[in-house]
Design a protein around this motif. Sequence first.
Motif, mmCIF file in Angstrom:
data_model
loop_
_atom_site.group_PDB
_atom_site.id
_atom_site.type_symbol
_atom_site.label_atom_id
_atom_site.label_comp_id
_atom_site.label_asym_id
_atom_site.label_seq_id
_atom_site.Cartn_x
_atom_site.Cartn_y
_atom_site.Cartn_z
ATOM 1 N N TYR A 16 0.847 -1.204 0.000
ATOM 2 C CA TYR A 16 0.000 0.000 0.000
ATOM 3 C C TYR A 16 0.878 1.248 0.000
ATOM 4 O O TYR A 16 1.867 1.310 0.735
ATOM 5 C CB TYR A 16 -0.904 -0.019 1.243
ATOM 6 C CG TYR A 16 -1.796 1.201 1.361
ATOM 7 C CD1 TYR A 16 -2.732 1.485 0.372
ATOM 8 C CD2 TYR A 16 -1.692 2.059 2.449
ATOM 9 C CE1 TYR A 16 -3.549 2.606 0.472
ATOM 10 C CE2 TYR A 16 -2.509 3.187 2.551
ATOM 11 C CZ TYR A 16 -3.436 3.460 1.553
ATOM 12 O OH TYR A 16 -4.229 4.563 1.645
ATOM 13 N N HIS A 17 0.522 2.222 -0.855
ATOM 14 C CA HIS A 17 1.263 3.487 -0.903
ATOM 15 C C HIS A 17 0.387 4.580 -0.305
ATOM 16 O O HIS A 17 -0.693 4.892 -0.816
ATOM 17 C CB HIS A 17 1.633 3.822 -2.351
ATOM 18 C CG HIS A 17 2.642 4.917 -2.452
ATOM 19 N ND1 HIS A 17 2.306 6.206 -2.772
ATOM 20 C CD2 HIS A 17 3.981 4.917 -2.240
ATOM 21 C CE1 HIS A 17 3.404 6.963 -2.767
ATOM 22 N NE2 HIS A 17 4.429 6.204 -2.454
ATOM 23 N N LYS A 19 0.681 7.984 0.195
ATOM 24 C CA LYS A 19 0.427 9.297 -0.437
ATOM 25 C C LYS A 19 -0.585 9.200 -1.560
ATOM 26 O O LYS A 19 -1.477 10.037 -1.696
ATOM 27 C CB LYS A 19 1.737 9.867 -0.988
ATOM 28 C CG LYS A 19 2.640 10.458 0.076
ATOM 29 C CD LYS A 19 3.876 11.059 -0.578
ATOM 30 C CE LYS A 19 4.932 11.358 0.475
ATOM 31 N NZ LYS A 19 6.258 11.541 -0.133
ATOM 32 N N THR A 20 -0.423 8.185 -2.417
ATOM 33 C CA THR A 20 -1.307 8.087 -3.587
ATOM 34 C C THR A 20 -2.530 7.206 -3.323
ATOM 35 O O THR A 20 -3.354 7.017 -4.221
ATOM 36 C CB THR A 20 -0.527 7.508 -4.791
ATOM 37 O OG1 THR A 20 0.088 6.285 -4.373
ATOM 38 C CG2 THR A 20 0.534 8.453 -5.280
ATOM 39 N N LEU A 22 -2.710 4.030 -3.055
ATOM 40 C CA LEU A 22 -2.679 2.949 -4.042
ATOM 41 C C LEU A 22 -2.493 1.609 -3.331
ATOM 42 O O LEU A 22 -1.564 1.444 -2.545
ATOM 43 C CB LEU A 22 -1.510 3.203 -5.004
ATOM 44 C CG LEU A 22 -1.511 2.427 -6.316
ATOM 45 C CD1 LEU A 22 -2.640 2.904 -7.213
ATOM 46 C CD2 LEU A 22 -0.173 2.636 -7.029
ATOM 47 N N GLU A 36 -7.635 1.912 -6.039
ATOM 48 C CA GLU A 36 -7.510 3.211 -5.360
ATOM 49 C C GLU A 36 -8.412 3.179 -4.133
ATOM 50 O O GLU A 36 -9.603 2.872 -4.229
ATOM 51 C CB GLU A 36 -7.941 4.328 -6.309
ATOM 52 C CG GLU A 36 -7.559 5.694 -5.778
ATOM 53 C CD GLU A 36 -8.004 6.814 -6.727
ATOM 54 O OE1 GLU A 36 -7.492 7.916 -6.581
ATOM 55 O OE2 GLU A 36 -8.868 6.557 -7.589
ATOM 56 N N ILE A 58 6.497 -0.880 -3.641
ATOM 57 C CA ILE A 58 6.202 0.346 -4.402
ATOM 58 C C ILE A 58 7.283 1.370 -4.085
ATOM 59 O O ILE A 58 7.686 1.501 -2.923
ATOM 60 C CB ILE A 58 4.811 0.919 -4.019
ATOM 61 C CG1 ILE A 58 3.737 -0.167 -4.116
ATOM 62 C CG2 ILE A 58 4.448 2.102 -4.909
ATOM 63 C CD1 ILE A 58 2.366 0.270 -3.643
ATOM 64 N N CYS A 60 9.071 5.262 -3.650
ATOM 65 C CA CYS A 60 8.599 6.355 -2.780
ATOM 66 C C CYS A 60 7.617 7.298 -3.470
ATOM 67 O O CYS A 60 6.711 7.829 -2.842
ATOM 68 C CB CYS A 60 9.785 7.123 -2.199
ATOM 69 S SG CYS A 60 10.939 7.679 -3.447
ATOM 70 N N GLY A 62 5.535 6.378 -5.814
ATOM 71 C CA GLY A 62 4.321 5.640 -6.143
ATOM 72 C C GLY A 62 4.132 5.391 -7.628
ATOM 73 O O GLY A 62 3.078 4.942 -8.066
ATOM 74 N N ASP A 63 5.189 5.681 -8.450
ATOM 75 C CA ASP A 63 5.074 5.487 -9.910
ATOM 76 C C ASP A 63 5.411 4.062 -10.320
ATOM 77 O O ASP A 63 4.804 3.510 -11.231
ATOM 78 C CB ASP A 63 6.027 6.428 -10.655
ATOM 79 C CG ASP A 63 5.692 7.890 -10.392
ATOM 80 O OD1 ASP A 63 4.506 8.163 -10.174
ATOM 81 O OD2 ASP A 63 6.619 8.728 -10.400
ATOM 82 N N ILE A 65 6.151 -0.044 -9.545
ATOM 83 C CA ILE A 65 5.818 -1.178 -8.664
ATOM 84 C C ILE A 65 6.716 -2.355 -9.046
ATOM 85 O O ILE A 65 6.817 -2.695 -10.232
ATOM 86 C CB ILE A 65 4.338 -1.586 -8.832
ATOM 87 C CG1 ILE A 65 3.424 -0.372 -8.610
ATOM 88 C CG2 ILE A 65 3.974 -2.691 -7.850
ATOM 89 C CD1 ILE A 65 2.029 -0.547 -9.142
#
Length: 550
Positions: A16-17, A19-20, A22, A36, A58, A60, A62-63, A65
């Motif tokens: 799980y990310h 900030k985004t 995700l 999301e 992921i 940092c 979040g782009d 994976i």
Amino acid sequence: FFNKEGDFNNLTAAAYHKKTHLLVTGFASGVFHLHELPDFNLIHSLSISDQRIASISINCTGDWIAFGCSGLGQLLVWEWQSESYVLKQQGHFNSMVSLAYSPDGQYIVTGGEDGKVKVWNTSSSFCFVTFTEHNSGVTAVTFTSTGYVVLSASLDGTVRAFDLHRYRNFRTFTSPRPSQFSCLAVDSSGEIVAAGSQDSFEIFIWSMQSGRLLDVLAGHEGPISSLSFNPMKCVLASASWDKTVKLWDMLDSWRTKETFIINSDVLVVAFRPDGKELAVAALNGQITFWDHDSAVQTGSIEGRHDLQMGRKELDKITAKQAAKGKSFTTLCYSADGQSILAGGLSKFVCIYNVKEQILMKKFEISCNHSLDAMEVFCVSKEMKDYFYCELVVNLLNHFQISLLGDMSYRHFKPEIRVTCVRFCPTGRSWAATTTEGLLLYSLDSGLMFDPFELDIDVTPSNIRKTLSQKEYTMAIVMAFKLNEKKLIQEVIEAVPSSEVDVVCSSLPDLYVEKLLEFLASAFETSCHLEFYLIWVHKLLMLHGQKLKTR
């Protein structure tokens, strides 16, 4: 609530990310989902293989994976916004058996029990081509002297030649009767290919140009274990389990030139790079050296105790007793021919001096205690307790464990072993295929952290702090102490050109030399030519006389 279809029953990994918002989930079927949160909207889902996804991470921002599939030995980095792969790497999903360096030392080819032949770049450590034509385990691989052709022998009864320009299998060599090939050699011209058979005890000779079978060499009375061409002459050495090493003369219509009788089954044979000496490793743990022109033994090394075998979990005897039956299974001369590298069913690789016949160094290739035969001493009581615990855990985890039937139900510990060692033709590094994968050992200091007079206060953040306070000389000295190339470059390029004169005059003598060495290498790649020339000019003007007298 979201498990209406029962998808999440076979969930194997998740990340799980924050900030985004995700959520990435991986499944046993090789599928992954991107959701999301908190609304749980599906962004997309994709299948990356048919094997379970073992781990997910992921980055940092979040782009990107990263996915790991342990079944295939696969690593993927996926950019979810553009829906494209950033990185895709896959190792051998079974153990590697053989390796060879290209003549320039830039590439390594490996063959594995999974039937794959892979070519790796030694500087980036990435595999850039995989050949999957073999239907069974690959037993030996080699490069030709040009470096553009890779050859591989396999248990499927073929020897294949691969072209590294077009990445294709352009020749397939076979024997009249199907036979499993256990070893491979190619002569220095790259024209003659030889392979030894496990079951018919014969050596097959082919022409690379035409692909035709030229000759079948019979004479051994046991499986052929190793082949080696003399780099300087048209002579082929073959080793066999019949306790002999035979030399075959190519120019004299492949007649047996010489036969060496060894005390034990011969496992591996290797010529010195100048072709004047032959090293032979046998089942009794001895390495013997022969002058093949005069057919005399010039020396021997008793290496059984240097292997230092570990004790396996279920061994009834001590490691010391077990070592009596152990031997070196792979040999290789160093590029200068003064040392010999040897490895076997152990966690150690030994380097011997050939002339003095002494052990120079032992490399421990792994500290991973989840592998078998890592411990030299085991307390029997603890072993017994451990074994029963394992058995109970197995019975609880897999209640279908069948103690008599299917071996696939029981898990086992892979045993630590070195299957092949090779020296780089440049003499700067060597490589080994092991249970842990492909390992590279190098003399080049660019690959490792090598600090100089390091102090507890010398850290990258402190160096940048000193730089921001405009204490340039101090920052340069600190950067050289840490000896990180990128950091040194950053510090030097942060000095204003007007300050170069002052910095050069206050620099200690010891660091003047280090700075000049750094500048010399920086010229090759940097675009700041004039700036670096100012540095060199000032340094030589101020310290030239001192450097000359030294």
